[in-house]
Design a protein around this motif. Structure first.
Motif, PDB file in Angstrom:
ATOM      1  N   ALA A   1       0.912  -1.223   0.116  1.00  0.00           N
ATOM      2  CA  ALA A   1       0.065   0.117   0.184  1.00  0.00           C
ATOM      3  C   ALA A   1       0.856   1.275  -0.056  1.00  0.00           C
ATOM      4  CB  ALA A   1      -0.702   0.062   1.205  1.00  0.00           C
ATOM      5  N   THR A   2       0.371   2.324  -0.496  1.00  0.00           N
ATOM      6  CA  THR A   2       0.994   3.508  -0.470  1.00  0.00           C
ATOM      7  C   THR A   2       0.125   4.661   0.324  1.00  0.00           C
ATOM      8  OG1 THR A   2       1.936   3.054  -2.839  1.00  0.00           O
ATOM      9  CG2 THR A   2       1.544   5.407  -1.918  1.00  0.00           C
ATOM     10  N   PHE A   3       1.030   5.314   1.042  1.00  0.00           N
ATOM     11  CA  PHE A   3       0.673   6.359   2.194  1.00  0.00           C
ATOM     12  C   PHE A   3       1.086   7.702   1.818  1.00  0.00           C
ATOM     13  CE2 PHE A   3       0.924   1.974   3.913  1.00  0.00           C
ATOM     14  CZ  PHE A   3      -0.345   1.718   4.520  1.00  0.00           C
ATOM     15  N   ALA A   4       0.622   8.611   2.413  1.00  0.00           N
ATOM     16  CA  ALA A   4       0.825   9.987   2.294  1.00  0.00           C
ATOM     17  C   ALA A   4       1.974  10.012   3.180  1.00  0.00           C
ATOM     18  CB  ALA A   4      -0.314  10.965   2.749  1.00  0.00           C
TER      19      ALA A   4
ATOM     20  N   PRO B   1       3.094  11.763   9.751  1.00  0.00           N
ATOM     21  CA  PRO B   1       3.316  10.811  10.758  1.00  0.00           C
ATOM     22  C   PRO B   1       1.847   9.830  10.970  1.00  0.00           C
ATOM     23  CG  PRO B   1       4.053  12.832  11.385  1.00  0.00           C
ATOM     24  CD  PRO B   1       3.320  12.884  10.040  1.00  0.00           C
ATOM     25  N   GLU B   2       0.554  10.671  10.744  1.00  0.00           N
ATOM     26  CA  GLU B   2      -0.621   9.839  11.120  1.00  0.00           C
ATOM     27  C   GLU B   2      -0.582   8.491  10.127  1.00  0.00           C
ATOM     28  OE1 GLU B   2      -0.850  12.871  10.127  1.00  0.00           O
ATOM     29  OE2 GLU B   2      -0.683  13.692  12.211  1.00  0.00           O
ATOM     30  N   HIS B   3       0.155   8.376   8.770  1.00  0.00           N
ATOM     31  CA  HIS B   3       0.287   7.497   7.942  1.00  0.00           C
ATOM     32  C   HIS B   3       1.113   6.550   8.247  1.00  0.00           C
ATOM     33  CE1 HIS B   3      -2.611   9.969   5.517  1.00  0.00           C
ATOM     34  NE2 HIS B   3      -3.168   8.806   5.251  1.00  0.00           N
TER      35      HIS B   3
ATOM     36  N   ALA C   1       9.332   3.533   8.054  1.00  0.00           N
ATOM     37  CA  ALA C   1       8.172   4.689   7.387  1.00  0.00           C
ATOM     38  C   ALA C   1       8.566   6.089   8.172  1.00  0.00           C
ATOM     39  CB  ALA C   1       6.827   4.130   7.826  1.00  0.00           C
ATOM     40  N   SER C   2       8.748   5.899   9.549  1.00  0.00           N
ATOM     41  CA  SER C   2       9.018   7.194  10.124  1.00  0.00           C
ATOM     42  C   SER C   2      10.340   7.781   9.462  1.00  0.00           C
ATOM     43  CB  SER C   2       9.307   6.966  11.545  1.00  0.00           C
ATOM     44  OG  SER C   2       8.276   6.482  12.138  1.00  0.00           O
ATOM     45  N   ASN C   3      11.382   7.073   8.961  1.00  0.00           N
ATOM     46  CA  ASN C   3      12.446   7.629   8.452  1.00  0.00           C
ATOM     47  C   ASN C   3      12.133   8.388   7.053  1.00  0.00           C
ATOM     48  OD1 ASN C   3      14.353   7.351  10.621  1.00  0.00           O
ATOM     49  ND2 ASN C   3      15.263   5.421   9.497  1.00  0.00           N
ATOM     50  N   ALA C   4      11.214   7.639   6.453  1.00  0.00           N
ATOM     51  CA  ALA C   4      10.687   8.152   5.113  1.00  0.00           C
ATOM     52  C   ALA C   4      10.194   9.363   5.449  1.00  0.00           C
ATOM     53  CB  ALA C   4       9.958   7.106   4.503  1.00  0.00           C
TER      54      ALA C   4
END
Length: 126
Positions: free
Chosen positions: A8-11, A14-16, A45-48
């Motif tokens: 899946a792709t997310f915005a 932080p919420e995503h 994901a946080s690093n992204a």
């Protein structure tokens, strides 16, 4: 050989990051390495979101469950990033290394300028 996939792709917010972690948890709910995989996805994901162009774009999470291991990866939109100097305390990628070993994860550039950060989690033998 059992193989199943999640992607899946997310915005890049932080919420995503939390949403991505929750989706991976739902996908791996009955898996013995689900906790570790979710921690790793959360770190990647946080690093992204914090350290790549994904902070104003998107990031993609992929997870595959094989019969002997689970593969997780996060693809960000690239940009400048370097691992910070050690300050004597473990940080996210240090924790990833403790979970899967130095050879159990890595960072690969894509031909389009993005970056894929991946980890392989071995499943316990029956």
């Amino acid at each position: 050989m059992l193989v199943s996939r999640y992607a899946a792709t997310f915005a890049g917010t932080p919420e995503h990051v939390a949403l991505a972690r929750n989706h991976v948890w739902d996908y791996l709910a009955d898996c013995p390495v689900a906790d570790d995989a979710c921690l790793i996805v959360s770190e990647f994901a946080s690093n992204a979101v914090l350290h790549s162009l994904s902070r104003v774009g998107m990031f993609t999470v992929r997870c595959e469950r094989f019969s002997t291991y689970v593969w997780v990866e996060v693809e960000d939109e690239g940009g400048d990033w370097c691992r910070p100097e050690s300050d004597g305390r473990p940080h996210g990628l240090d924790i990833v290394s403790l979970l899967v070993g130095e050879a159990g994860w890595g960072i690969e550039p894509t031909s389009e300028g993005q970056r894929i950060v991946w980890a392989r989690l071995e499943l316990p033998r029956p």
